[in-house]
Design a protein around this motif. Structure first.
Motif, PDB file in Angstrom:
ATOM      1  N   ALA A   1       9.249  41.484  50.745  1.00  5.94           N
ATOM      2  CA  ALA A   1       9.942  42.126  51.857  1.00  5.94           C
ATOM      3  C   ALA A   1      10.856  41.134  52.570  1.00  5.94           C
ATOM      4  O   ALA A   1      11.918  41.485  53.053  1.00  5.94           O
ATOM      5  CB  ALA A   1       8.939  42.714  52.836  1.00  5.94           C
TER       6      ALA A   1
ATOM      7  N   GLY B   1      12.473  38.804  51.236  1.00  4.20           N
ATOM      8  CA  GLY B   1      13.620  38.398  50.441  1.00  4.20           C
ATOM      9  C   GLY B   1      13.327  37.629  49.169  1.00  4.20           C
ATOM     10  O   GLY B   1      14.250  37.170  48.506  1.00  4.20           O
TER      11      GLY B   1
ATOM     12  N   LYS C   1      12.869  36.975  45.452  1.00  2.00           N
ATOM     13  CA  LYS C   1      13.221  37.659  44.215  1.00  2.00           C
ATOM     14  C   LYS C   1      12.021  37.570  43.280  1.00  2.00           C
ATOM     15  O   LYS C   1      11.111  36.767  43.496  1.00  2.00           O
ATOM     16  CB  LYS C   1      14.440  36.991  43.577  1.00  2.00           C
ATOM     17  CG  LYS C   1      15.674  37.205  44.423  1.00  2.00           C
ATOM     18  CD  LYS C   1      16.897  36.535  43.830  1.00  2.00           C
ATOM     19  CE  LYS C   1      18.095  36.863  44.708  1.00  2.00           C
ATOM     20  NZ  LYS C   1      19.170  35.884  44.592  1.00  2.00           N
TER      21      LYS C   1
ATOM     22  N   ILE D   1       6.490  47.865  48.169  1.00  2.00           N
ATOM     23  CA  ILE D   1       5.955  48.817  49.151  1.00  2.00           C
ATOM     24  C   ILE D   1       4.446  48.982  48.955  1.00  2.00           C
ATOM     25  O   ILE D   1       3.668  48.907  49.903  1.00  2.00           O
ATOM     26  CB  ILE D   1       6.672  50.181  49.022  1.00  2.00           C
ATOM     27  CG1 ILE D   1       8.165  50.003  49.314  1.00  2.00           C
ATOM     28  CG2 ILE D   1       6.058  51.196  49.954  1.00  2.00           C
ATOM     29  CD1 ILE D   1       9.005  51.214  48.974  1.00  2.00           C
TER      30      ILE D   1
ATOM     31  N   ASN E   1      11.473  52.388  54.617  1.00  2.00           N
ATOM     32  CA  ASN E   1      11.529  51.586  53.385  1.00  2.00           C
ATOM     33  C   ASN E   1      12.923  51.605  52.777  1.00  2.00           C
ATOM     34  O   ASN E   1      13.405  50.589  52.268  1.00  2.00           O
ATOM     35  CB  ASN E   1      10.516  52.099  52.361  1.00  2.00           C
ATOM     36  CG  ASN E   1       9.094  51.786  52.786  1.00  2.00           C
ATOM     37  OD1 ASN E   1       8.865  50.868  53.576  1.00  2.00           O
ATOM     38  ND2 ASN E   1       8.147  52.554  52.281  1.00  2.00           N
TER      39      ASN E   1
ATOM     40  N   LEU F   1      13.751  48.220  50.565  1.00  2.00           N
ATOM     41  CA  LEU F   1      12.585  48.017  49.702  1.00  2.00           C
ATOM     42  C   LEU F   1      12.571  49.075  48.607  1.00  2.00           C
ATOM     43  O   LEU F   1      11.806  48.998  47.652  1.00  2.00           O
ATOM     44  CB  LEU F   1      11.301  48.120  50.526  1.00  2.00           C
ATOM     45  CG  LEU F   1      10.982  46.913  51.410  1.00  2.00           C
ATOM     46  CD1 LEU F   1       9.903  47.261  52.426  1.00  2.00           C
ATOM     47  CD2 LEU F   1      10.548  45.730  50.559  1.00  2.00           C
ATOM     48  N   ASP F   2      13.421  50.070  48.774  1.00  2.00           N
ATOM     49  CA  ASP F   2      13.441  51.199  47.851  1.00  2.00           C
ATOM     50  C   ASP F   2      14.864  51.754  47.817  1.00  2.00           C
ATOM     51  O   ASP F   2      15.671  51.431  48.687  1.00  2.00           O
ATOM     52  CB  ASP F   2      12.457  52.265  48.348  1.00  2.00           C
ATOM     53  CG  ASP F   2      11.924  53.102  47.198  1.00  2.00           C
ATOM     54  OD1 ASP F   2      12.448  52.960  46.069  1.00  2.00           O
ATOM     55  OD2 ASP F   2      10.988  53.884  47.435  1.00  2.00           O
TER      56      ASP F   2
ATOM     57  N   ASP G   1      17.308  45.000  41.623  1.00  2.00           N
ATOM     58  CA  ASP G   1      16.188  44.400  42.342  1.00  2.00           C
ATOM     59  C   ASP G   1      16.551  43.066  43.003  1.00  2.00           C
ATOM     60  O   ASP G   1      16.243  42.832  44.170  1.00  2.00           O
ATOM     61  CB  ASP G   1      15.017  44.192  41.370  1.00  2.00           C
ATOM     62  CG  ASP G   1      13.746  43.858  42.106  1.00  2.00           C
ATOM     63  OD1 ASP G   1      13.047  44.797  42.511  1.00  2.00           O
ATOM     64  OD2 ASP G   1      13.474  42.651  42.303  1.00  2.00           O
ATOM     65  N   ASP G   2      17.222  42.189  42.253  1.00  2.00           N
ATOM     66  CA  ASP G   2      17.588  40.881  42.805  1.00  2.00           C
ATOM     67  C   ASP G   2      18.572  41.021  43.965  1.00  2.00           C
ATOM     68  O   ASP G   2      18.474  40.325  44.967  1.00  2.00           O
ATOM     69  CB  ASP G   2      18.220  39.997  41.717  1.00  2.00           C
ATOM     70  CG  ASP G   2      17.170  39.216  40.946  1.00  2.00           C
ATOM     71  OD1 ASP G   2      15.964  39.461  41.190  1.00  2.00           O
ATOM     72  OD2 ASP G   2      17.558  38.380  40.119  1.00  2.00           O
TER      73      ASP G   2
ATOM     74  N   SER H   1      16.779  42.176  46.958  1.00  2.00           N
ATOM     75  CA  SER H   1      16.042  41.041  47.535  1.00  2.00           C
ATOM     76  C   SER H   1      16.978  40.201  48.384  1.00  2.00           C
ATOM     77  O   SER H   1      16.621  39.755  49.479  1.00  2.00           O
ATOM     78  CB  SER H   1      15.451  40.161  46.431  1.00  2.00           C
ATOM     79  OG  SER H   1      14.481  40.861  45.713  1.00  2.00           O
TER      80      SER H   1
ATOM     81  N   ARG I   1      17.673  41.919  51.625  1.00  2.00           N
ATOM     82  CA  ARG I   1      16.519  41.802  52.528  1.00  2.00           C
ATOM     83  C   ARG I   1      16.457  40.416  53.151  1.00  2.00           C
ATOM     84  O   ARG I   1      16.162  40.262  54.334  1.00  2.00           O
ATOM     85  CB  ARG I   1      15.204  42.072  51.769  1.00  2.00           C
ATOM     86  CG  ARG I   1      15.011  43.500  51.344  1.00  2.00           C
ATOM     87  CD  ARG I   1      13.556  43.778  50.987  1.00  2.00           C
ATOM     88  NE  ARG I   1      13.075  43.005  49.852  1.00  2.00           N
ATOM     89  CZ  ARG I   1      13.177  43.389  48.589  1.00  2.00           C
ATOM     90  NH1 ARG I   1      13.754  44.542  48.285  1.00  2.00           N
ATOM     91  NH2 ARG I   1      12.694  42.641  47.626  1.00  2.00           N
TER      92      ARG I   1
END
Ligand code: ADP
Ligand code: MG
Lengths: 425, 230
Positions: free
Chosen positions: A338, A340, A342, A419, B52, B57-58, B77-78, B81, B84
């Motif tokens: 969450a 950050g 990877k 999550i 989320n 996150l989603d 995904d990266d 990240s 975030r």
């Protein structure tokens, strides 16, 4: 920046392992055993190689040794007083070898006669060996002081001798043996040289017999023939035995190791053609050493299997504990994701931990392995040598295994849904 | 598009066996920079799902999400990240501090994933600990702190990367009312300094700190009203 990340990951790994000290120690036991076995295996292997080389140096890797033995059937027929057992190697054999075998450059014949030798009141039972001037070259021996027998000694049947170190030490404990006279059967022989002792084959160890080097006195072969004749009289169990042996030992030397096998076969053929009794044996050092190496290799394969199994068990142990750790720290993984992280950050975090864990086991294994290898070398007949690269190699193996078995747990951690992971517990 | 957060016609559908569960059904929200907004709704109404998505996150099943002008609804995904770590600050109900790390180390976590240098990150984390009033606790571990103090650490951590938006999920849910109002006051201060804050809550008193309140029901926006007047 990179180094900071590495440092953080590393410190975090150390911290989390420290948190579960006992668990970490128990986990790495398999790894300790595995690395220990690798170290011992390498040490035994190196020791065997060293021993083989030493042996080759002593016996000569390019030599073929033919020795006279009393044929078995003669043992009954020579019980009579007047019987003369005639056997062994002959001057003809020697000539045939040198003449007919193309690879044979030199041959060293030796007559070996047990005698009591003396210097004044000091006496010693030892072997008098009639031989030729080129023995040191073929047998890889050196003369420590003086010289070896010469062709002039041979030609004029001189009464000279060369002593092995132990003989010199016994007969002349307080003075230089050089130039002194040694008494054999009432005749005196002047000492012209003393052989350099053969370096002990192993590192000195407790309980090892330190006086197992070669011993005896060398005389010119021609002198021995003239002085002692061809017949040897020995007394055993109340009856005299007469043995007639021309030559007790012939060492044949070929220029290269590749020729040893073929020449040995040829020597065998020649000998069998002219000896209808089995009155000789052949010793091929190279073959002996090859056989010894084979035996050692069997030991090593066994040790290697133990090492492989232990390492496998160690790896599985690490994987097991890493899977437990991943499950335990699901929440932490969620938090990191969450914030950050990877996937690769998570992977490197858990791989670092696995590598640390296995490296820790590996380090203990290296220490224990070196100690055990030393103990084996000290208390058993096996020579063990821990070469400098063996701890490094074993340690790397352990870390590599930790990494390999850490991949799956680390991957599991990285693939978690952030999550879900955050909701965990 | 003017808002720092722009979501339009966002659907989130979960597949449960043969059935589709629609957690969000065409939600559109625009949040201008600096706004303090609360999301309310009954249990199962889709609040967490929305949060989320907002927190990257989603990803939405359909619809778009622009954060600071950038479309983040289809990122890998990266990349998510990275978003975030650079644009979002999370505050959780149960603080979610990492137990084996100290206060300052916890605050440093987002900076670490952003690749800050050791010295800079330590400096920033120490400064943030001071902002939330914990400069005398920097080397303590979470277990040595009260709930309120832990939540302050979490807020400092959420501030570390200077995020575009701060997302809080029941930030006072685990705190007594006195400590809770301390935390709410801290959030008020942050908003006063220009932070955009989106909080999910059951609690009317918490919601009333926000300027704007959205009520979800069954995955849809059922009501929208003004809260505290700025
Ligand atoms: N991972 C999931 N898989 C299936 N259904 C989900 C999942 N997450 C949420 N839901 C469903 O989506 C709806 C909204 O859930 P949620 O966003 O958690 O609501 P709230 O936070 O308001 O209680 C609920 O009906 C829930 O069961
Ligand atoms: Mg919820």
């Amino acid at each position: 920046m990179i180094s900071f990340q590495l440092k953080r990951t590393f410190l975090a790994g150390v911290k989390s392992l420290w948190l579960h000290k006992l668990r970490s120690v128990l986990t790495v036991l398999g790894m300790v055993c595995g690395v220990c076995a690798v170290i011992i295996m390498l040490a035994v292997g190196e020791g065997a190689k060293f021993e083989a080389q030493e042996q080759l140096k002593q016996l000569g890797s390019t030599n073929i040794i033919v020795k006279a033995v009393k044929p078995p059937e003669d043992k009954t027929s020579t019980t009579g007083i007047t019987n003369v057992a005639q056997f062994g190697l002959t001057y003809d054999d020697l000539e045939r070898m040198v003449e007919t075998l193309p690879n044979v450059q030199v041959a060293v014949p030796t007559r070996k006669i047990p005698k009591t030798v003396g210097n004044g009141a000091r006496t010693l039972d030892t072997s008098v060996m009639g031989t030729v001037p080129w023995l040191p070259t073929v047998m890889n021996r050196k003369v420590a002081v003086g010289r070896f027998l010469s062709s002039t000694d041979m030609r004029y049947l001189r009464n000279v001798c060369v002593l092995e170190q132990p003989v010199a030490n016994t007969l002349f404990p307080f003075k230089d043996a050089m130039g002194q006279a040694v008494r054999i059967d009432g005749n005196y022989y002047r000492v012209v040289g003393i052989m350099e002792p053969v370096a002990p084959p192993k590192m000195p160890k407790a309980g090892a017999d330190k006086s197992d080097g070669p011993t005896g006195i060398y005389l010119p072969l021609t002198t021995v023939r003239a002085r002692f004749g061809e017949t040897l009289v020995t007394m055993s169990s109340g009856s005299f035995q007469r043995e007639q042996v021309e030559i007790h030992e012939i060492v044949v030397s070929v220029p290269a190791m590749e020729q040893v096998e073929k020449t040995a076969a040829a020597v065998q053929q020649i000998m069998e053609r002219f000896h209808n009794k089995k009155d000789f044996v052949m010793v091929v050092p190279l073959e002996l050493i090859r056989a010894a190496e084979k035996a050692k290799r069997r030991d090593q394969i066994l040790l290697g299997c133990i090492a492989a199994i232990s390492l496998l068990v160690g790896g599985i142990g690490i994987m097991n504990i890493m899977l437990a750790s991943v499950t335990e720290r699901t929440r932490e993984i969620g938090i990191r994701r969450a914030l950050g992280a990877k996937k690769r950050h998570i992977i490197s975090q858990f791989l670092t931990e696995a590598a640390l864990l296995s490296g820790f086991g590996g380090a203990i294994g290296v220490v224990v392995g070196i100690i055990v290898a030393w103990l084996i070398g000290y208390f058993m007949t096996t020579t063990t040598i821990v070469v400098f690269w063996s701890p490094a190699l074993s340690f790397s193996i352990s870390v590599t295994i930790g990494l390999a078995f850490g991949i799956y747990p680390a991957y599991r951690a990285a693939e978690m849904d952030p999550i879900e992971a955050l909701r965990h517990e | 598009m003017t808002g720092i957060v722009e979501i339009s016609q966002v659907w989130k559908t979960y597949r449960m066996g043969a059935e589709d569960v629609h957690a969000l059904r065409g939600v559109s929200v625009s949040v201008p920079e600096g706004q303090y907004i609360a999301i309310m709704g009954a249990s199962g109404s889709g609040k967490s799902t929305l949060l989320n998505l907002l927190g990257c996150l989603d990803r939405p099943t359909s619809g778009t999400y622009h954060l600071g002008g950038e479309d983040v609804s289809r990122l890998g995904d990266d990349q998510l990240s990275f978003i975030r770590s650079s644009k979002i600050g999370f505050i959780f109900q149960s603080y979610n501090l990492i137990q084996q790390l100290t206060v300052v180390e916890n605050i440093e976590v987002p900076l670490y994933y952003q690749g800050w240098s050791e010295r800079d990150s330590l400096e920033r984390a120490t400064a943030l600990a001071e902002v939330v009033g914990l400069s005398n606790r920097v080397n303590h571990r979470p277990t040595e702190l009260s709930g309120g103090q832990q939540q302050r650490v979490a807020i400092a951590r959420a501030l570390a990367n200077d995020p575009l938006i701060m997302l809080a999920d029941e930030p006072t849910g685990n705190l007594d009312s006195h400590t809770g109002s301390d935390i709410l006051r801290l959030l008020d201060q942050l908003q006063a300094q220009g932070k955009t804050i989106i909080t999910v809550t059951h609690d009317e008193r918490v919601a009333n700190h926000a300027e704007r309140i959205i009520r979800l029901a069954d995955g849809e926006i059922a009501e929208e009203r003004a809260g505290r007047q700025p």
